[in-house]
Structure formats: C-alpha cells, structure tokens
Design an enzyme around this catalytic site. Structure first.
Site, short mmCIF file in Angstrom:
data_model
loop_
_atom_site.label_atom_id
_atom_site.label_comp_id
_atom_site.label_asym_id
_atom_site.label_seq_id
_atom_site.Cartn_x
_atom_site.Cartn_y
_atom_site.Cartn_z
N CYS A 1 24.86 -10.70 13.26
CA CYS A 1 24.46 -11.39 14.49
C CYS A 1 25.61 -11.27 15.50
O CYS A 1 26.76 -11.60 15.17
CB CYS A 1 24.19 -12.87 14.18
SG CYS A 1 23.93 -13.86 15.65
N VAL B 1 3.19 -8.64 5.22
CA VAL B 1 4.27 -8.85 6.19
C VAL B 1 4.17 -7.83 7.33
O VAL B 1 5.08 -7.74 8.15
CB VAL B 1 5.66 -8.76 5.51
CG1 VAL B 1 5.84 -9.87 4.49
CG2 VAL B 1 5.88 -7.40 4.85
N ASP B 2 3.05 -7.08 7.37
CA ASP B 2 2.97 -5.96 8.32
C ASP B 2 2.47 -6.34 9.71
O ASP B 2 2.49 -5.51 10.63
CB ASP B 2 2.11 -4.83 7.73
CG ASP B 2 0.71 -5.31 7.30
OD1 ASP B 2 0.13 -6.19 7.97
OD2 ASP B 2 0.21 -4.81 6.28
N THR C 1 -6.11 -8.64 -2.87
CA THR C 1 -4.91 -9.16 -3.52
C THR C 1 -5.12 -9.27 -5.02
O THR C 1 -6.21 -9.64 -5.47
CB THR C 1 -4.47 -10.52 -2.94
OG1 THR C 1 -3.39 -11.04 -3.72
CG2 THR C 1 -5.60 -11.53 -2.89
N TYR D 1 14.33 -1.88 4.35
CA TYR D 1 13.39 -2.56 5.25
C TYR D 1 13.19 -1.78 6.54
O TYR D 1 12.09 -1.80 7.12
CB TYR D 1 13.84 -4.01 5.51
CG TYR D 1 13.37 -4.90 4.38
CD1 TYR D 1 12.08 -5.40 4.37
CD2 TYR D 1 14.19 -5.17 3.29
CE1 TYR D 1 11.62 -6.17 3.32
CE2 TYR D 1 13.74 -5.93 2.23
CZ TYR D 1 12.45 -6.43 2.25
OH TYR D 1 11.98 -7.17 1.21
N HIS E 1 4.27 -14.88 3.73
CA HIS E 1 5.48 -14.19 3.26
C HIS E 1 6.32 -13.64 4.41
O HIS E 1 7.18 -12.80 4.19
CB HIS E 1 5.08 -13.05 2.30
CG HIS E 1 4.50 -13.55 1.01
ND1 HIS E 1 3.95 -12.73 0.05
CD2 HIS E 1 4.38 -14.80 0.51
CE1 HIS E 1 3.52 -13.45 -0.98
NE2 HIS E 1 3.76 -14.72 -0.71
N ASN F 1 -12.57 -6.54 -3.71
CA ASN F 1 -11.52 -5.74 -4.36
C ASN F 1 -12.21 -4.61 -5.12
O ASN F 1 -13.22 -4.85 -5.79
CB ASN F 1 -10.73 -6.66 -5.34
CG ASN F 1 -9.41 -6.05 -5.76
OD1 ASN F 1 -9.33 -4.90 -6.14
ND2 ASN F 1 -8.37 -6.86 -5.70
N PRO F 2 -11.70 -3.40 -5.03
CA PRO F 2 -12.35 -2.32 -5.80
C PRO F 2 -12.11 -2.45 -7.30
O PRO F 2 -12.78 -1.78 -8.09
CB PRO F 2 -11.68 -1.03 -5.28
CG PRO F 2 -10.54 -1.45 -4.44
CD PRO F 2 -10.57 -2.92 -4.23
N GLN G 1 -0.67 -12.60 2.76
CA GLN G 1 0.60 -12.36 2.06
C GLN G 1 1.29 -11.12 2.64
O GLN G 1 2.39 -10.79 2.24
CB GLN G 1 0.34 -12.12 0.56
CG GLN G 1 -0.31 -13.29 -0.12
CD GLN G 1 -0.86 -12.87 -1.49
OE1 GLN G 1 -0.20 -12.98 -2.50
NE2 GLN G 1 -2.08 -12.39 -1.51
N1 APR Z 1 -9.63 -2.92 -0.47
C1 APR Z 1 -9.48 -4.09 -1.16
N2 APR Z 1 -8.60 -4.25 -2.15
C2 APR Z 1 -7.86 -3.19 -2.49
C3 APR Z 1 -7.93 -1.95 -1.84
C4 APR Z 1 -8.88 -1.83 -0.79
N3 APR Z 1 -9.05 -0.69 -0.11
N4 APR Z 1 -7.04 -1.11 -2.41
C5 APR Z 1 -6.42 -1.79 -3.38
N5 APR Z 1 -6.90 -3.05 -3.44
C6 APR Z 1 -6.51 -4.14 -4.32
C7 APR Z 1 -5.95 -3.73 -5.67
O1 APR Z 1 -6.99 -3.55 -6.61
C8 APR Z 1 -5.07 -4.93 -6.02
O2 APR Z 1 -5.82 -5.93 -6.71
O3 APR Z 1 -5.46 -4.83 -3.68
C9 APR Z 1 -4.67 -5.50 -4.66
C10 APR Z 1 -3.21 -5.32 -4.28
O4 APR Z 1 -2.42 -6.05 -5.18
P1 APR Z 1 -0.82 -6.13 -5.05
O5 APR Z 1 -0.28 -4.75 -4.80
O6 APR Z 1 -0.32 -6.91 -6.22
O7 APR Z 1 -0.59 -6.90 -3.69
P2 APR Z 1 -0.63 -8.45 -3.35
O8 APR Z 1 -1.62 -9.17 -4.19
O9 APR Z 1 -0.74 -8.54 -1.89
O10 APR Z 1 0.84 -8.90 -3.78
C11 APR Z 1 1.24 -10.21 -3.49
O11 APR Z 1 3.48 -9.83 -4.23
O12 APR Z 1 4.55 -7.82 -4.09
C12 APR Z 1 4.63 -9.15 -3.74
O13 APR Z 1 5.34 -10.37 -1.85
C13 APR Z 1 4.61 -9.25 -2.24
O14 APR Z 1 2.95 -10.16 -0.74
C14 APR Z 1 3.13 -9.47 -1.95
C15 APR Z 1 2.68 -10.29 -3.14
#
Ligand code: APR
Length: 251
Positions: free
Chosen positions: A153, A109-110, A194, A73, A125, A219-220, A107
């Site tokens: 702590c 955490v940044d 997502t 982390y 998250h 989403n691409p 979702q």
């Molecule tokens: N713009 C938009 N979407 C994008 C881009 C972009 N430039 N680049 C990638 N993506 C899309 C991908 O196609 C994918 O569908 O973002 C999505 C990322 O998916 P994940 O990596 O699965 O991330 P996320 O959906 O946020 O994951 C949810 O799962 O890993 C755990 O707790 C973690 O918060 C996270 C949760």
C-alpha cells in the site's frame, strides 16, 4: 432446426416459479465454466501446473511468499478480464426482472453476475478484481507493481492481497447473514453449478430445505434423486436456465 436439446420441466416447478414472491439462488464455479473460466480446482495449467491451489490460497502461503501468490491472482484476474458472461448469467438477470424479490448468492469471485446485469448479488467469497491491505482489510484502489517485489500500500506500507476469502478465513459476516436470511425466507432455492462441498455456503440449500422450501439443483453431474421438494435439472446451466426462463415466462 436448432440442435439444442429440448428440456422438459416438471409442470409443478414452472407453477411454483411463476407464483414465487422471493427466489434465492446459490451459484458456483459451474456457472462460469461456459465462460471459459477454469474452476478453482482446475485453474492450474501451464506455468502454474506445479502448484496446488490449496497451498496458494491461504494466509500462510501469502506470508511465506506474497509475490508468488500475487502473481497467481494476477494471472487469474487476467483470465477473468478476458471472459464474458454466458447465457446462464443472463438467464439469472431475466429471472431477477420477473420476480418481486430476488437474492443471488455467489461463491464465484469473477464478478460476471454483475457484468451480466444482476443487481442483488451477494459475493460470499469476495471479488478477484479488488485488492485490500493484508494488515487491516481496507480496500486499496492504487498501487505500484515493479514486477519483482511484494506489492505494498503506498500509504501504509502494508502488503496488498486480493479481496477474496482464502481457506481458513471467515466469510464476510453481513453477507453470510443476508444469504442465510434469503435461504430461510425464499419460496424457491436454486443451487446452480456448485459441488456444494465448501461450508458454510454448502449449508444454504439444506437450510432452505429444513424450512420446507423446494430446492432446484442445476448441474450436469447430479447423482441425487428427485423428490417432491427437490428438483434435479441435469445439464449445463447455460442451456438449462434459458430453457427454464422460456418455459416459465415465454421469453
Ligand atoms: N453448468 C452447471 N454446473 C456445472 C457446469 C455447467 N456448465 N460445469 C460444471 N458444473 C458443476 C460441476 O459438476 C461441479 O459440481 O459445477 C460444480 C463446480 O464445483 P467446484 O469446482 O467444486 O466449485 P464450487 O462449488 O463453486 O466451489 C466452491 O470452493 O474452490 C473453493 O472458494 C472456492 O468458491 C469456491 C468454492
């Protein structure tokens, strides 16, 4: 001439967005991809390449080797600290300024939505920059790290861990309820960057749809079909969202 692609948005989507009183947005790792933050699943490179994130982001992994999980982390937190918000984050700030009621559910955490200037942000998250006690979830501001032992702590001696939701843990109940209420009450629901595979966040767009609310996916890698209540905007969020703001409000 700009070499940016020109996006054509459905006219009825622009009308709905202009008229919306409440916009709710769910974001995921894709929104931060253009800031150079690796997604959870491809975060492991270099020194960390031999580890599976699923085996690091759990209570069991932490109990077994708190030092290892802490260091992972720390590495991720440092990468977040080096990153800046991108045009997708800033476009969401612009939308928040233009609609009466706006709920941003992330979702991620940044903390980049806050850093960009978004105000109403629900961090489903948690946030990687915060640290809390393993024993009772109390946030801790100060600690000492000798680089060797598990970090504890200074007041109670509890192990310290990041304030994020690990696999197998419950989401913060109030945050989830507020997110669900926004999905039920909004006029348009956006799902941006997502994969929408991890519950319960993944069920939020479905909830909105069940109430007859139009859902917009940015989403691409979309493979679904558009319909009158589902708009698919295929492309990187850092390009689509500023173009959508421009097409809707001319800014
Ligand atoms: N713009 C938009 N979407 C994008 C881009 C972009 N430039 N680049 C990638 N993506 C899309 C991908 O196609 C994918 O569908 O973002 C999505 C990322 O998916 P994940 O990596 O699965 O991330 P996320 O959906 O946020 O994951 C949810 O799962 O890993 C755990 O707790 C973690 O918060 C996270 C949760």
């Amino acid at each position: 001439m700009s070499d940016r692609p020109v996006y054509e948005f459905p006219a009825d989507l622009i009308e709905k967005l202009r008229a919306a009183r409440h916009v709710a947005v769910l974001t995921g790792a894709g929104v931060s991809a253009e800031s150079g933050i690796p997604t959870f699943r491809d975060a492991l490179t270099g020194l960390w390449a031999k580890y599976d994130p699923m085996t690091l982001a759990t209570r069991e992994a932490f109990q077994e080797n708190p030092r290892l999980v802490w260091e992972w982390y720390t590495w991720r937190r440092n990468r977040v600290g080096e990153a800046d918000p991108n045009p997708a984050h800033y476009a969401l700030v612009e939308i928040e300024r233009r609609v009466p009621h706006f709920t941003l559910i992330t979702q991620n955490v940044d903390g980049l939505h806050h850093r960009a200037g978004s105000v109403h942000v629900i961090e489903l998250h948690g946030n990687i920059t915060r640290v809390k006690r393993f024993d009772d979830d109390v946030i801790v501001e100060r600690w000492e790290d000798n680089g060797l032992d598990p970090v504890r702590c200074p007041d109670t001696g509890s192990l310290l861990r990041p304030d994020v939701v690990w696999f197998g843990e419950l989401l913060p109940a109030e945050a989830l309820q507020t997110a669900q209420a926004a999905a039920v009450n909004c006029d348009i629901f956006f799902t941006i960057g997502t994969a929408a595979m991890v519950e319960p966040a993944a069920s939020l767009p479905r909830l909105a749809m069940n109430y007859g609310t139009p859902v917009v996916i940015v989403n691409p890698a979309v493979t679904l079909r558009s319909s009158s209540s589902l708009y698919l905007l295929k492309g990187p969020a850092g390009q689509i969202l500023p173009a959508l703001v421009q097409a809707t409000w001319g800014v």
